[in-house]
Design a protein around this motif. Structure first.
Motif, PDB file in Angstrom:
ATOM      1  N   ASP A 138       0.801  -1.226   0.000  1.00  0.00           N
ATOM      2  CA  ASP A 138       0.000   0.000   0.000  1.00  0.00           C
ATOM      3  C   ASP A 138       0.834   1.277   0.000  1.00  0.00           C
ATOM      4  O   ASP A 138       0.403   2.306  -0.525  1.00  0.00           O
ATOM      5  N   LEU A 139       2.019   1.243   0.599  1.00  0.00           N
ATOM      6  CA  LEU A 139       2.846   2.449   0.720  1.00  0.00           C
ATOM      7  C   LEU A 139       3.866   2.582  -0.406  1.00  0.00           C
ATOM      8  O   LEU A 139       4.659   3.532  -0.410  1.00  0.00           O
ATOM      9  N   ALA A 140       3.863   1.659  -1.348  1.00  0.00           N
ATOM     10  CA  ALA A 140       4.838   1.705  -2.439  1.00  0.00           C
ATOM     11  C   ALA A 140       4.747   3.018  -3.200  1.00  0.00           C
ATOM     12  O   ALA A 140       3.655   3.515  -3.481  1.00  0.00           O
ATOM     13  N   ALA A 141       5.895   3.578  -3.522  1.00  0.00           N
ATOM     14  CA  ALA A 141       5.939   4.875  -4.200  1.00  0.00           C
ATOM     15  C   ALA A 141       7.333   5.111  -4.741  1.00  0.00           C
ATOM     16  O   ALA A 141       8.297   4.458  -4.318  1.00  0.00           O
ATOM     17  N   PRO A 142       7.482   6.047  -5.679  1.00  0.00           N
ATOM     18  CA  PRO A 142       8.833   6.409  -6.130  1.00  0.00           C
ATOM     19  C   PRO A 142       9.678   6.874  -4.954  1.00  0.00           C
ATOM     20  O   PRO A 142       9.188   7.541  -4.030  1.00  0.00           O
ATOM     21  N   GLY A 143      10.950   6.505  -4.959  1.00  0.00           N
ATOM     22  CA  GLY A 143      11.830   6.883  -3.860  1.00  0.00           C
ATOM     23  C   GLY A 143      13.279   6.594  -4.185  1.00  0.00           C
ATOM     24  O   GLY A 143      13.633   6.323  -5.334  1.00  0.00           O
ATOM     25  N   GLU A 144      14.100   6.620  -3.166  1.00  0.00           N
ATOM     26  CA  GLU A 144      15.534   6.395  -3.314  1.00  0.00           C
ATOM     27  C   GLU A 144      15.899   5.027  -2.735  1.00  0.00           C
ATOM     28  O   GLU A 144      15.266   4.546  -1.788  1.00  0.00           O
ATOM     29  N   ARG A 145      16.927   4.435  -3.293  1.00  0.00           N
ATOM     30  CA  ARG A 145      17.338   3.098  -2.860  1.00  0.00           C
ATOM     31  C   ARG A 145      17.581   3.041  -1.351  1.00  0.00           C
ATOM     32  O   ARG A 145      17.197   2.079  -0.672  1.00  0.00           O
ATOM     33  N   ILE A 146      18.216   4.073  -0.824  1.00  0.00           N
ATOM     34  CA  ILE A 146      18.582   4.053   0.589  1.00  0.00           C
ATOM     35  C   ILE A 146      17.351   4.020   1.489  1.00  0.00           C
ATOM     36  O   ILE A 146      17.423   3.540   2.629  1.00  0.00           O
ATOM     37  N   HIS A 147      16.217   4.505   1.005  1.00  0.00           N
ATOM     38  CA  HIS A 147      15.018   4.525   1.846  1.00  0.00           C
ATOM     39  C   HIS A 147      14.600   3.111   2.243  1.00  0.00           C
ATOM     40  O   HIS A 147      14.391   2.831   3.431  1.00  0.00           O
ATOM     41  N   ASP A 148      14.445   2.218   1.284  1.00  0.00           N
ATOM     42  CA  ASP A 148      14.064   0.843   1.606  1.00  0.00           C
ATOM     43  C   ASP A 148      15.168   0.122   2.369  1.00  0.00           C
ATOM     44  O   ASP A 148      14.888  -0.663   3.284  1.00  0.00           O
ATOM     45  N   LEU A 149      16.410   0.349   1.990  1.00  0.00           N
ATOM     46  CA  LEU A 149      17.519  -0.329   2.659  1.00  0.00           C
ATOM     47  C   LEU A 149      17.566   0.061   4.132  1.00  0.00           C
ATOM     48  O   LEU A 149      17.714  -0.799   5.015  1.00  0.00           O
ATOM     49  N   ALA A 150      17.437   1.352   4.431  1.00  0.00           N
ATOM     50  CA  ALA A 150      17.473   1.811   5.816  1.00  0.00           C
ATOM     51  C   ALA A 150      16.273   1.286   6.602  1.00  0.00           C
ATOM     52  O   ALA A 150      16.397   0.884   7.765  1.00  0.00           O
ATOM     53  N   HIS A 151      15.094   1.301   5.983  1.00  0.00           N
ATOM     54  CA  HIS A 151      13.907   0.793   6.664  1.00  0.00           C
ATOM     55  C   HIS A 151      14.080  -0.684   6.997  1.00  0.00           C
ATOM     56  O   HIS A 151      13.720  -1.134   8.097  1.00  0.00           O
ATOM     57  N   ALA A 152      14.646  -1.444   6.057  1.00  0.00           N
ATOM     58  CA  ALA A 152      14.884  -2.856   6.303  1.00  0.00           C
ATOM     59  C   ALA A 152      15.878  -3.044   7.448  1.00  0.00           C
ATOM     60  O   ALA A 152      15.684  -3.903   8.320  1.00  0.00           O
ATOM     61  N   CYS A 153      16.936  -2.249   7.465  1.00  0.00           N
ATOM     62  CA  CYS A 153      17.922  -2.367   8.544  1.00  0.00           C
ATOM     63  C   CYS A 153      17.267  -2.125   9.900  1.00  0.00           C
ATOM     64  O   CYS A 153      17.544  -2.847  10.874  1.00  0.00           O
ATOM     65  N   TRP A 154      16.434  -1.129   9.982  1.00  0.00           N
ATOM     66  CA  TRP A 154      15.736  -0.840  11.248  1.00  0.00           C
ATOM     67  C   TRP A 154      14.809  -1.979  11.642  1.00  0.00           C
ATOM     68  O   TRP A 154      14.886  -2.509  12.756  1.00  0.00           O
ATOM     69  N   GLN A 155      13.946  -2.373  10.722  1.00  0.00           N
ATOM     70  CA  GLN A 155      12.877  -3.292  11.065  1.00  0.00           C
ATOM     71  C   GLN A 155      13.348  -4.736  11.267  1.00  0.00           C
ATOM     72  O   GLN A 155      12.937  -5.397  12.224  1.00  0.00           O
ATOM     73  N   TYR A 156      14.174  -5.240  10.362  1.00  0.00           N
ATOM     74  CA  TYR A 156      14.558  -6.647  10.464  1.00  0.00           C
ATOM     75  C   TYR A 156      15.540  -6.893  11.602  1.00  0.00           C
ATOM     76  O   TYR A 156      15.578  -7.988  12.168  1.00  0.00           O
ATOM     77  N   LEU A 157      16.331  -5.870  11.947  1.00  0.00           N
ATOM     78  CA  LEU A 157      17.241  -6.004  13.089  1.00  0.00           C
ATOM     79  C   LEU A 157      16.586  -5.549  14.383  1.00  0.00           C
ATOM     80  O   LEU A 157      17.148  -5.760  15.459  1.00  0.00           O
ATOM     81  N   ASP A 158      15.423  -4.889  14.288  1.00  0.00           N
ATOM     82  CA  ASP A 158      14.754  -4.320  15.453  1.00  0.00           C
ATOM     83  C   ASP A 158      15.733  -3.433  16.218  1.00  0.00           C
ATOM     84  O   ASP A 158      15.918  -3.579  17.438  1.00  0.00           O
ATOM     85  N   LEU A 159      16.351  -2.505  15.508  1.00  0.00           N
ATOM     86  CA  LEU A 159      17.321  -1.619  16.133  1.00  0.00           C
ATOM     87  C   LEU A 159      16.655  -0.850  17.267  1.00  0.00           C
ATOM     88  O   LEU A 159      15.636  -0.191  17.065  1.00  0.00           O
ATOM     89  N   GLY A 160      17.244  -0.937  18.431  1.00  0.00           N
ATOM     90  CA  GLY A 160      16.675  -0.277  19.583  1.00  0.00           C
ATOM     91  C   GLY A 160      17.244  -0.847  20.860  1.00  0.00           C
ATOM     92  O   GLY A 160      18.278  -1.535  20.850  1.00  0.00           O
ATOM     93  N   PRO A 161      16.576  -0.594  21.986  1.00  0.00           N
ATOM     94  CA  PRO A 161      17.102  -0.985  23.289  1.00  0.00           C
ATOM     95  C   PRO A 161      17.342  -2.475  23.468  1.00  0.00           C
ATOM     96  O   PRO A 161      18.054  -2.873  24.393  1.00  0.00           O
TER      97      PRO A 161
END
Length: 249
Positions: A138-161
């Motif tokens: 649903d959120l797919a849209a034109p963007g930059e490569r780094i946007h998806d890569l960074a989002h994946a790094c955050w979400q799949y690694l669960d970066l946080g405490p």
């Protein structure tokens, strides 16, 4: 045919009917349908096929067999290096298939914009779950490569405490970035800063939509998602230099 509600739909109710999935169209469904058709034309197996609308006006999509890691424990089980590298390769394939197309417009590529375990179909490889496709476009849209890569790094690694070793987290970020390949960024700092950008953007987006009365966003806020994102952002910002040390090793 009977309808079976699929678990894990945090925003949209999704049901399975036979070998299809039914869900209400999103605001930008026309773009998403064109994107899915483009991916079908290239025989890319990383996304469902759009099959039209049913008599209730719902989207009909092909059902992708496998397991969606929407539970926290499932996401942790899928956090192997092989699975993380597989996610990076899927994101790269999507980007390469859309780069320079009318769908991408003036941007580098079309981004999924929400790559995460809860939007990923996994199948057991015999040595653990491996990602095979993304859902919820649903959120797919034109963007930059780094946007998806960074989002994946955050979400799949669960970066946080939950991370006790930020340098080790940075080293795992590098594994994901290396699997994606060159072209997403020039300086590793750009990747970490884009993770921070995503965390801030998602927090603000949920809060703003909740204030407008959108029920799904109100539920996310009430269940503590905003607080979790704030904590993740604070952790990432505090450990930015340690993450960079790991990325640059």
């Amino acid at each position: 045919m009977s309808e079976i509600r699929l678990e894990g739909g945090f925003v949209t109710r999704v049901v399975r009917v036979g070998d299809t999935v039914r869900r209400a169209p999103a605001e930008r469904s026309g773009f998403v349908h064109a994107l899915l058709e483009h991916l079908r034309e290239h025989a890319w197996p990383g996304a469902p096929r759009f099959l039209g609308l049913d008599d209730q006006g719902r989207e009909v999509l092909s059902f992708l067999p496998g397991h969606v890691a929407w539970r926290p424990e499932d996401a942790i089980a899928a956090r192997t290096l092989d699975a993380l590298r597989g996610v990076a390769r899927l994101v790269r394939e999507l980007h390469d298939l859309t780069a320079g197309t009318p769908l991408a417009g003036a941007s580098e590529v079309v981004c999924h914009n929400d790559p995460s375990p809860k939007n990923t179909v996994y199948r057991d490889s015999g040595a653990g779950p491996l990602p095979v496709a993304f859902v919820d476009w649903d959120l797919a849209a034109p963007g930059e490569r780094i946007h998806d890569l960074a989002h994946a790094c955050w979400q799949y690694l669960d970066l946080g405490p939950g991370w006790t070793d930020a340098v080790a987290a940075g080293e795992t970020l590098r594994e994901i970035a290396d699997a994606y390949g060159p072209g997403a960024y020039e300086d590793p700092a750009d990747l970490v800063d884009t993770v921070l950008w995503w965390q801030d953007r998602c927090r603000r987006g949920i809060e703003e939509e909740a204030e407008r009365g959108r029920p799904a966003m109100i539920r996310l806020r009430e269940t503590g998602v905003v607080r979790e994102i704030e904590e993740a952002h604070a952790w990432t910002l505090h450990h930015r230099e340690a993450l960079l040390r790991g990325l640059r090793r």
